[in-house]
Motif scaffolding. Structure first.
Motif, PDB file in Angstrom:
ATOM      1  N   TYR A  40     113.427 -20.864  95.866  1.00 25.83           N
ATOM      2  CA  TYR A  40     112.210 -21.142  96.630  1.00 25.83           C
ATOM      3  C   TYR A  40     111.766 -19.916  97.423  1.00 25.83           C
ATOM      4  O   TYR A  40     110.584 -19.538  97.384  1.00 25.83           O
ATOM      5  CB  TYR A  40     112.448 -22.323  97.572  1.00 25.83           C
ATOM      6  CG  TYR A  40     111.428 -22.432  98.678  1.00 25.83           C
ATOM      7  CD1 TYR A  40     110.134 -22.874  98.428  1.00 25.83           C
ATOM      8  CD2 TYR A  40     111.762 -22.065  99.983  1.00 25.83           C
ATOM      9  CE1 TYR A  40     109.198 -22.961  99.450  1.00 25.83           C
ATOM     10  CE2 TYR A  40     110.837 -22.152 101.005  1.00 25.83           C
ATOM     11  CZ  TYR A  40     109.553 -22.594 100.738  1.00 25.83           C
ATOM     12  OH  TYR A  40     108.625 -22.667 101.746  1.00 25.83           O
ATOM     13  N   GLN A  43     110.334 -17.237  95.070  1.00 21.33           N
ATOM     14  CA  GLN A  43     109.008 -17.590  94.556  1.00 21.33           C
ATOM     15  C   GLN A  43     107.954 -17.535  95.660  1.00 21.33           C
ATOM     16  O   GLN A  43     106.828 -17.073  95.448  1.00 21.33           O
ATOM     17  CB  GLN A  43     109.049 -18.984  93.928  1.00 21.33           C
ATOM     18  CG  GLN A  43     109.893 -19.097  92.680  1.00 21.33           C
ATOM     19  CD  GLN A  43     109.356 -18.291  91.524  1.00 21.33           C
ATOM     20  OE1 GLN A  43     108.164 -18.342  91.201  1.00 21.33           O
ATOM     21  NE2 GLN A  43     110.237 -17.540  90.873  1.00 21.33           N
ATOM     22  N   ASP A  44     108.312 -17.992  96.853  1.00 18.95           N
ATOM     23  CA  ASP A  44     107.361 -18.007  97.959  1.00 18.95           C
ATOM     24  C   ASP A  44     107.018 -16.589  98.407  1.00 18.95           C
ATOM     25  O   ASP A  44     105.866 -16.308  98.756  1.00 18.95           O
ATOM     26  CB  ASP A  44     107.924 -18.817  99.125  1.00 18.95           C
ATOM     27  CG  ASP A  44     106.845 -19.294 100.079  1.00 18.95           C
ATOM     28  OD1 ASP A  44     105.772 -19.725  99.594  1.00 18.95           O
ATOM     29  OD2 ASP A  44     107.049 -19.231 101.297  1.00 18.95           O
ATOM     30  N   PHE A  47     104.514 -15.297  96.018  1.00 16.15           N
ATOM     31  CA  PHE A  47     103.215 -15.896  96.302  1.00 16.15           C
ATOM     32  C   PHE A  47     102.570 -15.272  97.535  1.00 16.15           C
ATOM     33  O   PHE A  47     101.376 -14.972  97.546  1.00 16.15           O
ATOM     34  CB  PHE A  47     103.372 -17.405  96.497  1.00 16.15           C
ATOM     35  CG  PHE A  47     102.149 -18.048  97.083  1.00 16.15           C
ATOM     36  CD1 PHE A  47     101.049 -18.328  96.296  1.00 16.15           C
ATOM     37  CD2 PHE A  47     102.083 -18.351  98.440  1.00 16.15           C
ATOM     38  CE1 PHE A  47      99.912 -18.902  96.832  1.00 16.15           C
ATOM     39  CE2 PHE A  47     100.947 -18.929  98.987  1.00 16.15           C
ATOM     40  CZ  PHE A  47      99.860 -19.203  98.181  1.00 16.15           C
ATOM     41  N   ALA A 104     104.417 -22.413  87.657  1.00 14.93           N
ATOM     42  CA  ALA A 104     103.644 -22.994  88.759  1.00 14.93           C
ATOM     43  C   ALA A 104     103.232 -21.928  89.764  1.00 14.93           C
ATOM     44  O   ALA A 104     102.089 -21.928  90.254  1.00 14.93           O
ATOM     45  CB  ALA A 104     104.461 -24.086  89.446  1.00 14.93           C
ATOM     46  N   THR A 105     104.137 -21.011  90.078  1.00 16.24           N
ATOM     47  CA  THR A 105     103.801 -19.919  90.991  1.00 16.24           C
ATOM     48  C   THR A 105     102.736 -19.030  90.384  1.00 16.24           C
ATOM     49  O   THR A 105     101.765 -18.637  91.054  1.00 16.24           O
ATOM     50  CB  THR A 105     105.053 -19.092  91.322  1.00 16.24           C
ATOM     51  OG1 THR A 105     106.056 -19.934  91.873  1.00 16.24           O
ATOM     52  CG2 THR A 105     104.733 -17.979  92.308  1.00 16.24           C
ATOM     53  N   TYR A 108      99.310 -20.644  90.513  1.00 14.26           N
ATOM     54  CA  TYR A 108      98.766 -20.639  91.872  1.00 14.26           C
ATOM     55  C   TYR A 108      98.267 -19.243  92.243  1.00 14.26           C
ATOM     56  O   TYR A 108      97.157 -19.072  92.757  1.00 14.26           O
ATOM     57  CB  TYR A 108      99.855 -21.096  92.842  1.00 14.26           C
ATOM     58  CG  TYR A 108      99.395 -21.555  94.209  1.00 14.26           C
ATOM     59  CD1 TYR A 108      98.059 -21.512  94.599  1.00 14.26           C
ATOM     60  CD2 TYR A 108     100.324 -22.054  95.124  1.00 14.26           C
ATOM     61  CE1 TYR A 108      97.665 -21.954  95.855  1.00 14.26           C
ATOM     62  CE2 TYR A 108      99.938 -22.486  96.384  1.00 14.26           C
ATOM     63  CZ  TYR A 108      98.616 -22.426  96.744  1.00 14.26           C
ATOM     64  OH  TYR A 108      98.230 -22.852  97.993  1.00 14.26           O
ATOM     65  N   CYS A 194      98.327 -27.257  93.623  1.00  7.38           N
ATOM     66  CA  CYS A 194      99.230 -26.148  93.329  1.00  7.38           C
ATOM     67  C   CYS A 194     100.421 -26.149  94.280  1.00  7.38           C
ATOM     68  O   CYS A 194     101.546 -25.817  93.872  1.00  7.38           O
ATOM     69  CB  CYS A 194      98.486 -24.817  93.426  1.00  7.38           C
ATOM     70  SG  CYS A 194      97.350 -24.480  92.069  1.00  7.38           S
ATOM     71  N   GLU A 195     100.197 -26.507  95.544  1.00  7.79           N
ATOM     72  CA  GLU A 195     101.297 -26.583  96.499  1.00  7.79           C
ATOM     73  C   GLU A 195     102.321 -27.639  96.057  1.00  7.79           C
ATOM     74  O   GLU A 195     103.531 -27.398  96.063  1.00  7.79           O
ATOM     75  CB  GLU A 195     100.772 -26.920  97.901  1.00  7.79           C
ATOM     76  CG  GLU A 195     100.007 -25.803  98.579  1.00  7.79           C
ATOM     77  CD  GLU A 195     100.919 -24.684  99.066  1.00  7.79           C
ATOM     78  OE1 GLU A 195     102.151 -24.894  99.150  1.00  7.79           O
ATOM     79  OE2 GLU A 195     100.406 -23.596  99.347  1.00  7.79           O
ATOM     80  N   PHE A 198     104.169 -26.393  93.069  1.00  4.96           N
ATOM     81  CA  PHE A 198     105.087 -25.329  93.447  1.00  4.96           C
ATOM     82  C   PHE A 198     106.422 -25.930  93.912  1.00  4.96           C
ATOM     83  O   PHE A 198     107.492 -25.514  93.461  1.00  4.96           O
ATOM     84  CB  PHE A 198     104.464 -24.495  94.576  1.00  4.96           C
ATOM     85  CG  PHE A 198     105.331 -23.383  95.077  1.00  4.96           C
ATOM     86  CD1 PHE A 198     105.312 -22.133  94.488  1.00  4.96           C
ATOM     87  CD2 PHE A 198     106.169 -23.588  96.169  1.00  4.96           C
ATOM     88  CE1 PHE A 198     106.120 -21.101  94.964  1.00  4.96           C
ATOM     89  CE2 PHE A 198     106.980 -22.571  96.643  1.00  4.96           C
ATOM     90  CZ  PHE A 198     106.949 -21.320  96.047  1.00  4.96           C
TER      91      PHE A 198
END
Length: 207
Positions: A40, A43-44, A47, A104-105, A108, A194-195, A198
């Protein structure tokens, strides 16, 4: 009602789904497996770098100095958030230098960057507000409801901080200033979707 509040209310079903998403619940309860938390954060961080770029693009498109300055200040807030991720990465041995975004990331990020380059300020703000308001909401919601201090309590504390809520409100003010429901409704709703996706992607191993 302000446009930002109207769009938030229109999307309460999605907000509730995310508040009680299995990944979020496991995170705040402290039961989230470390490898999923590591995934997480990686990936965050990927983003958030795109999020900061979108702020910079919006600043470049701004015709008024006040908007230009606000978008740059908000980009600075993202850089501070990335410092949290750097601390967590160091603590939990997460390599942020070679992150490969999951689908998914990537979806987004591509949506966010494409919106920043191709749409007016109202649509850009609409695509970005959901992330900010959602995280401020998650922080406040779980601060009041209760969360485990270890091992991931710093996550709740960061997003429950009034300073983070203030940044979200600054961005919402830009949405109110430049957006209309016709321009903003679609990117706002898509960003919240998207959130959710994610969280589902990084928490896919949770039953």
């Amino acid at each position: 009602m302000r446009l930002a509040d109207c769009l938030w209310q229109q999307n309460q079903a999605l907000v509730a789904e995310i508040r009680f998403h299995p990944f979020v619940v496991a995170l705040v309860e402290g039961s989230l497996p470390l490898n999923q938390f590591q995934a997480y954060i990686a990936q965050d961080a990927f983003f958030l770098e795109a999020f900061a770029r979108a702020y910079s693009i919006a600043a470049a498109k701004s015709e008024h100095r006040a908007d230009f300055e606000q978008f740059h200040q908000l980009a600075g807030g993202v850089l501070e958030e990335l410092q949290l991720h750097a601390r967590l990465a160091q603590r939990w041995q997460i390599d942020l230098r070679s992150v490969q975004p999951n689908p998914a990331t990537r979806r987004y990020v591509d949506f966010l960057v494409a919106t920043a380059w191709s749409r007016p300020l109202g649509a850009i703000a609409a695509a970005m507000v959901p992330c900010m308001r959602l995280y401020a909401d998650l922080g406040q919601f779980w601060l009041k409801r209760g969360y485990a201090a270890e091992p991931y309590g710093e996550w709740v504390q960061t997003y429950a901080d009034p300073a983070f809520k203030s940044l979200a409100q600054q961005l919402e003010a830009l949405l109110d200033r430049h957006g209309t429901e016709a321009i903003a409704a679609e990117p706002y709703g898509y960003a919240l979707t998207c959130e959710r996706d994610f969280f589902s992607a990084v928490g896919s191993a949770i039953a």
